[in-house]
Design an enzyme around this catalytic site. Structure first.
Site, PDB file in Angstrom:
ATOM      1  N   TYR A  33       0.814  -1.207   0.000  1.00 18.83           N
ATOM      2  CA  TYR A  33       0.000   0.000   0.000  1.00 18.83           C
ATOM      3  C   TYR A  33       0.851   1.262   0.000  1.00 18.83           C
ATOM      4  CZ  TYR A  33       0.360   1.185   5.062  1.00 18.83           C
ATOM      5  OH  TYR A  33       0.776   1.573   6.300  1.00 18.83           O
ATOM      6  N   ARG A  52       7.486   3.316  -5.352  1.00 18.38           N
ATOM      7  CA  ARG A  52       7.665   2.549  -4.112  1.00 18.38           C
ATOM      8  C   ARG A  52       6.630   1.417  -4.018  1.00 18.38           C
ATOM      9  NH1 ARG A  52       7.745   5.705   1.507  1.00 18.38           N
ATOM     10  NH2 ARG A  52       5.498   5.669   1.186  1.00 18.38           N
ATOM     11  N   LYS A 151       6.498  -1.616   1.896  1.00 17.16           N
ATOM     12  CA  LYS A 151       5.319  -1.085   2.609  1.00 17.16           C
ATOM     13  C   LYS A 151       4.173  -2.072   2.359  1.00 17.16           C
ATOM     14  CE  LYS A 151       3.011   3.325   3.423  1.00 17.16           C
ATOM     15  NZ  LYS A 151       3.186   3.335   4.867  1.00 17.16           N
TER      16      LYS A 151
HETATM   17  N1  PMP Z   1       8.210   4.658   7.996  1.00 18.72           N
HETATM   18  C1  PMP Z   1       7.085   3.929   8.064  1.00 18.72           C
HETATM   19  C2  PMP Z   1       7.121   2.600   8.733  1.00 18.72           C
HETATM   20  C3  PMP Z   1       5.886   4.433   7.510  1.00 18.72           C
HETATM   21  O1  PMP Z   1       4.758   3.712   7.576  1.00 18.72           O
HETATM   22  C4  PMP Z   1       5.885   5.716   6.916  1.00 18.72           C
HETATM   23  C5  PMP Z   1       4.606   6.271   6.342  1.00 18.72           C
HETATM   24  N2  PMP Z   1       4.413   5.825   5.019  1.00 18.72           N
HETATM   25  C6  PMP Z   1       7.084   6.427   6.861  1.00 18.72           C
HETATM   26  C7  PMP Z   1       8.231   5.872   7.409  1.00 18.72           C
HETATM   27  C8  PMP Z   1       7.142   7.785   6.187  1.00 18.72           C
HETATM   28  O2  PMP Z   1       7.074   7.601   4.803  1.00 18.72           O
HETATM   29  P1  PMP Z   1       6.476   8.737   3.823  1.00 18.72           P
HETATM   30  O3  PMP Z   1       7.275   9.955   4.054  1.00 18.72           O
HETATM   31  O4  PMP Z   1       6.686   8.153   2.472  1.00 18.72           O
HETATM   32  O5  PMP Z   1       5.037   8.897   4.183  1.00 18.72           O
END
Ligand code: PMP
Length: 291
Positions: A33, A52, A151
């Protein structure tokens, strides 16, 4: 204004958006996701999020059911149908359902969805006063167990970490790895400032490569600020002049407390303020160029 779901490409009211109880995303977290935020209706860093998504799928040996361009079109369509000025957008793609069993080859009928909901970012006090983080006892998954770089729908590691942080009255959890190095938040990346230098854990500690983290790198480097990826200990975080966390929805949130210790003067610092300015300018330019 409201919530709308695109289920396999069909716009659907949330109460009618149903998937099988045999779906592997539901049964095993066997899905990938992304969470994206729009600014003035423009999905921020959409290409990076889609890249991603594909890389997460690749890491778990899953094929996305449609090309990335189809996901992009469905994001635009779902946000438009929501009527929200700006949306929280979630893309989910599951391996599908089929005969019960762990073997991924049993998967049929992959499900993809895009959910657009009204954006609900943190209130202004979080940015003005800063927040507290807890260094929780839950450890980040080993990279060779469930790689945090993917993710996936398997988020129990973060769910347990955040539950512990909330019990301790903190806003976000920060997890250490098995060697006691700082990794990341339950759903954010973590940075600290020491003197003139901005520091954040490197990818090989086992973290998600945050899109906001990459934007922070870009704007800082363009402005001549020094950002280094270095393994950090809990002690380093506690001794830092400033700490902040980043994520797509929350952008950059200053941290003024790590467990019981005050960070710096206990108020958001000047480096945070500078990065905030740079980030806001980047966002404004990004959305103006794509409106
Ligand atoms: N680490 C984790 C485990 C996350 O779930 C997220 C949120 N997506 C992030 C870091 C921050 O990523 P982003 O800046 O792409 O939202």
């Amino acid at each position: 204004m409201g919530t709308i779901v695109s289920l396999n490409g069909v716009l659907t009211a949330p109460e009618d958006a149903r998937i099988s109880v045999f779906d592997r995303g539901f049964l095993y977290g066997d899905s990938v996701y992304e969470v994206i935020r729009t600014y003035e209706g423009v999905p921020f860093e959409l290409d990076a999020h889609l890249a991603r998504l594909e890389s997460s799928a690749h890491r778990i040996g899953m094929r996305l059911p449609v090309p990335l361009a189809t996901f992009a079109a469905e994001v635009a369509q779902t946000h438009a149908a929501s009527g929200n000025p700006d949306s929280y957008v979630r893309i989910v793609s599951t391996r599908g359902s089929g005969t019960l069993g762990l073997d991924p080859r049993l998967a049929e009928d992959p499900v993809r969805m895009v959910i657009a909901m009204p954006l609900n970012p943190p209130g202004p006090e979080a940015y003005r006063d800063g927040v507290a983080i807890a260094l929780v006892s839950v450890r980040r998954n080993l990279r060779d167990a469930i790689d945090p770089a993917a993710k996936t729908g398997n988020y129990l590691n973060s769910v347990m970490a955040l539950a512990e942080a909330k019990t301790r009255g903190a806003y976000e959890a920060v997890m250490l790895d098995h060697r006691d190095y700082v990794t990341e938040g339950a759903s954010s990346n973590v940075f600290c400032v020491m003197g003139e230098t901005i520091l954040t854990p490197p990818l090989d500690v086992g973290i998600l490569e945050g899109i906001t983290r990459s934007v922070v790198f870009k704007v800082c480097r363009q402005a001549g600020l020094r950002v280094l990826e270095l393994p950090l200990t809990a002690q380093a975080l506690e001794a830092a002049d400033e700490v902040f966390i980043t994520s797509s929805i929350r952008e950059i949130v200053p941290v003024v407390k790590v467990d019981d210790s005050k960070v710096g003067a206990g108020v958001p610092g000047p480096v945070y303020a500078r990065i905030r300015q740079l980030f806001d300018a980047y966002v404004a330019e990004y959305s103006a160029a794509r409106k």
